[in-house]
Design a protein around this motif. Structure first.
Motif, mmCIF file in Angstrom:
data_model
loop_
_atom_site.group_PDB
_atom_site.id
_atom_site.type_symbol
_atom_site.label_atom_id
_atom_site.label_comp_id
_atom_site.label_asym_id
_atom_site.label_seq_id
_atom_site.Cartn_x
_atom_site.Cartn_y
_atom_site.Cartn_z
ATOM 1 N N HIS A 21 0.811 -1.320 0.176
ATOM 2 C CA HIS A 21 0.018 0.037 -0.237
ATOM 3 C C HIS A 21 0.928 1.308 -0.089
ATOM 4 N N VAL A 22 1.833 1.263 -0.608
ATOM 5 C CA VAL A 22 2.795 2.321 -0.979
ATOM 6 C C VAL A 22 2.388 3.455 -1.871
ATOM 7 N N ALA A 23 2.010 4.563 -1.258
ATOM 8 C CA ALA A 23 1.454 5.711 -2.212
ATOM 9 C C ALA A 23 2.542 6.301 -3.083
ATOM 10 N N HIS A 24 2.501 6.597 -4.250
ATOM 11 C CA HIS A 24 3.352 6.890 -5.364
ATOM 12 C C HIS A 24 3.814 8.243 -4.971
ATOM 13 N N ALA A 25 3.190 9.202 -4.155
ATOM 14 C CA ALA A 25 3.687 10.613 -3.688
ATOM 15 C C ALA A 25 3.452 10.363 -2.246
ATOM 16 N N GLN A 26 4.267 10.895 -1.599
ATOM 17 C CA GLN A 26 4.408 10.781 -0.159
ATOM 18 C C GLN A 26 4.970 12.269 0.553
ATOM 19 N N LEU A 27 4.350 13.025 1.319
ATOM 20 C CA LEU A 27 4.706 14.207 2.100
ATOM 21 C C LEU A 27 4.901 13.932 3.344
ATOM 22 N N PHE A 28 6.225 13.954 3.779
ATOM 23 C CA PHE A 28 6.797 13.747 5.103
ATOM 24 C C PHE A 28 6.826 15.115 5.635
ATOM 25 N N HIS A 29 5.743 15.519 6.539
ATOM 26 C CA HIS A 29 5.959 17.010 6.963
ATOM 27 C C HIS A 29 6.067 16.660 8.836
ATOM 28 N N GLY A 30 6.965 17.567 9.204
ATOM 29 C CA GLY A 30 7.295 17.912 10.450
ATOM 30 C C GLY A 30 8.012 18.980 10.510
ATOM 31 N N SER A 31 8.095 19.426 11.946
ATOM 32 C CA SER A 31 8.739 20.826 12.120
ATOM 33 C C SER A 31 10.348 20.606 11.908
ATOM 34 N N GLU A 32 10.828 21.942 11.769
ATOM 35 C CA GLU A 32 12.452 21.708 11.828
ATOM 36 C C GLU A 32 13.098 21.048 13.000
ATOM 37 N N GLY A 33 14.114 20.368 12.685
ATOM 38 C CA GLY A 33 14.648 19.554 13.611
ATOM 39 C C GLY A 33 13.901 17.931 13.960
ATOM 40 N N SER A 34 12.856 17.647 13.138
ATOM 41 C CA SER A 34 12.265 16.548 13.201
ATOM 42 C C SER A 34 12.896 15.472 12.258
ATOM 43 N N ALA A 35 12.283 14.178 12.814
ATOM 44 C CA ALA A 35 13.207 13.159 11.818
ATOM 45 C C ALA A 35 12.219 12.951 10.348
ATOM 46 N N ASN A 36 11.882 14.122 9.607
ATOM 47 C CA ASN A 36 11.115 13.970 8.627
ATOM 48 C C ASN A 36 12.174 13.318 7.477
ATOM 49 N N LEU A 37 13.043 13.989 7.359
ATOM 50 C CA LEU A 37 14.073 13.677 6.165
ATOM 51 C C LEU A 37 14.635 12.175 6.422
ATOM 52 N N ALA A 38 14.925 11.885 7.770
ATOM 53 C CA ALA A 38 15.643 10.697 8.234
ATOM 54 C C ALA A 38 14.707 9.476 7.861
ATOM 55 N N LEU A 39 13.395 9.667 8.251
ATOM 56 C CA LEU A 39 12.511 8.643 7.915
ATOM 57 C C LEU A 39 12.285 8.508 6.521
ATOM 58 N N ALA A 40 12.294 9.545 5.884
ATOM 59 C CA ALA A 40 12.032 9.397 4.464
ATOM 60 C C ALA A 40 13.313 8.529 3.735
ATOM 61 N N LEU A 41 14.307 8.582 4.297
ATOM 62 C CA LEU A 41 15.424 8.266 3.790
ATOM 63 C C LEU A 41 15.503 6.718 4.162
ATOM 64 N N ALA A 42 15.146 6.516 5.436
ATOM 65 C CA ALA A 42 15.075 5.028 5.860
ATOM 66 C C ALA A 42 13.959 4.304 5.044
ATOM 67 N N PHE A 43 12.956 4.971 4.869
ATOM 68 C CA PHE A 43 11.922 4.368 4.044
ATOM 69 C C PHE A 43 12.435 3.960 2.658
ATOM 70 N N GLY A 44 13.085 4.973 2.136
ATOM 71 C CA GLY A 44 13.578 4.367 0.754
ATOM 72 C C GLY A 44 14.527 3.371 0.769
ATOM 73 N N SER A 45 15.289 3.260 1.839
ATOM 74 C CA SER A 45 16.117 2.229 1.879
ATOM 75 C C SER A 45 15.537 0.859 1.949
ATOM 76 N N TYR A 46 14.590 0.869 2.981
ATOM 77 C CA TYR A 46 13.600 -0.357 2.943
ATOM 78 C C TYR A 46 13.087 -0.743 1.758
ATOM 79 N N LEU A 47 12.669 0.192 0.945
ATOM 80 C CA LEU A 47 11.650 0.052 -0.259
ATOM 81 C C LEU A 47 12.746 -0.822 -1.321
ATOM 82 N N ASN A 48 13.854 -0.645 -1.500
ATOM 83 C CA ASN A 48 14.841 -0.995 -2.357
ATOM 84 C C ASN A 48 15.647 -2.196 -1.794
ATOM 85 N N CYS A 49 15.527 -2.302 -0.355
ATOM 86 C CA CYS A 49 16.622 -3.494 0.098
ATOM 87 C C CYS A 49 16.189 -4.934 -0.379
ATOM 88 N N GLU A 50 17.324 -5.537 -0.861
ATOM 89 C CA GLU A 50 17.239 -6.891 -1.236
ATOM 90 C C GLU A 50 16.850 -7.753 -0.299
#
Length: 365
Positions: free
Chosen positions: A24-53
């Protein structure tokens, strides 16, 4: 970046992992969080999980070819778009070396640090980025997995850029996922928001900030103090840990004394000193002031047990709260917020500081 690299946020991690497991992975996702949150970190970890072998039920493996490339931000099927100065010659792809260094240091930084790193005063995401992206997406995936497009701070999309990507954002090529990482969703066009699945990223808990700081060499006791002051903002926590806090407090305390005494002869050279600081240092002082003003309010209103300050600033707050006009605190806080806004937008710091000082001098007593 893997999920295990992010402290806390277990519910958010489970939600992302389950979306992959249930397809159920949406083709466009908006990770929104305030400054200093883990929004970018979670997005990067999610991308790693998506393409992990070899993904597990809780994380990417961290050892396969895809994970190793993703960790270094060199995966051929992963693209990044972020604010630059605009124009054909300064597209994101021309700043990838700086971007990798910036993110790999830690992914909790803000636009000010990024623009300072690349030597640009005011950033935006130009329409040339959209044209380049559309051309790249016509090519097939290099390694057969997902093509991931990260847009960091899409609130900096120009109107032309936003309009140019609407169609491809709504109907991207197969196996393509957009991840928009923003700090201020209110500044996004509604047409962008309506084409994404929103994923809210909360602030960090105090107990989750502590291990980050300990890993960077801060003592556990000091880390707990900083975690209380940072209010869930990991970037702010890092800045406090790395700043010369005694100097900042002394500087701020002297400023308040000159304002209280309406000592213009001291405030004018102090404005020159303020102007000589970096934009980040200027903002840190003003944000520190907001923290102190909040603690003054708590102290003056009889809630001393809720004050979160170290010994030296605490003594200042105790003394200053006795003469501070608490009725004007809201107005003073608004003025400081406004000053931060102007500093962010490159208004001359000397003018901002002196104007703020003169207005506060009339309000603090």
């Amino acid at each position: 970046m893997r999920f295990s690299d992010i402290k806390g946020l277990d519910e958010q991690k489970r939600t992302l992992i389950q979306s992959v497991q249930k397809n159920h992975v949406a083709h466009a996702q908006l990770f929104h969080g305030s400054e200093g949150s883990a929004n970018l970190a979670l997005a990067l970890a999610f991308g790693s999980y998506l393409n992990c072998e070899n993904p597990t039920n809780t994380d990417s493996c961290g050892q396969c070819s895809s994970c190793l490339k993703t960790d270094k931000l060199i995966h051929p099927d992963v693209s990044f778009i972020f604010p630059t100065a605009g124009g054909k010659k300064v597209l994101s792809e021309n700043f990838m070396a700086e971007w990798r260094e910036f993110v790999l240091d830690h992914p909790y930084k803000d636009i000010t640090e990024w623009l300072e790193k690349i030597g640009i005063k005011q950033g935006n995401i130009p329409v040339e980025e959209a044209r380049k992206l559309i051309g790249n997406l016509s090519l097939k995936s290099y390694e057969g997995g997902y093509k991931l497009i990260y847009v960091w701070l899409p609130e900096y999309l120009s109107i032309a850029t936003a309009n140019a990507i609407l169609k491809i954002l709504e109907e991207p090529p197969e196996q393509t996922i957009f991840m928009l990482v923003c700090n201020d969703a209110q500044n996004l066009l509604t047409t962008i928001i309506s084409r994404t699945q929103r994923f809210a990223v909360p602030k960090f808990r105090e107990e989750d900030i502590v291990p980050y700081l300990v890993e960077k060499g801060t003592t556990t006791e000091r880390s707990k103090e900083i975690a209380r002051l940072s209010e869930g903002n990991l970037l702010k926590a890092y800045q406090i840990a790395n700043a010369k806090n005694d100097n900042m407090h002394d500087w701020f305390a002297n400023w308040m004394r000159y304002c209280y005494a309406f000592n213009v002869l001291e405030l004018v050279p102090m404005a020159d000193d303020f102007d000589a600081l970096s934009k980040e240092q200027e903002k840190q002082i003003l944000e520190y002031g907001l923290t102190v003003f909040r603690e003054i309010f708590l102290m003056a209103s009889g809630n001393e047990n809720m004050v979160k300050l170290e010994e030296k600033p605490l003594d200042f707050v105790k003394n200053f709260s006795k003469v501070f006009n608490i009725n004007n605190l809201s107005k003073i806080s608004e003025l400081v917020d406004e000053a931060i806004f102007h500093i962010d937008r490159n208004v001359r710091a000397k003018i901002v500081f002196l104007d703020l000082s003169l207005q506060m001098a009339r309000l603090i007593k």
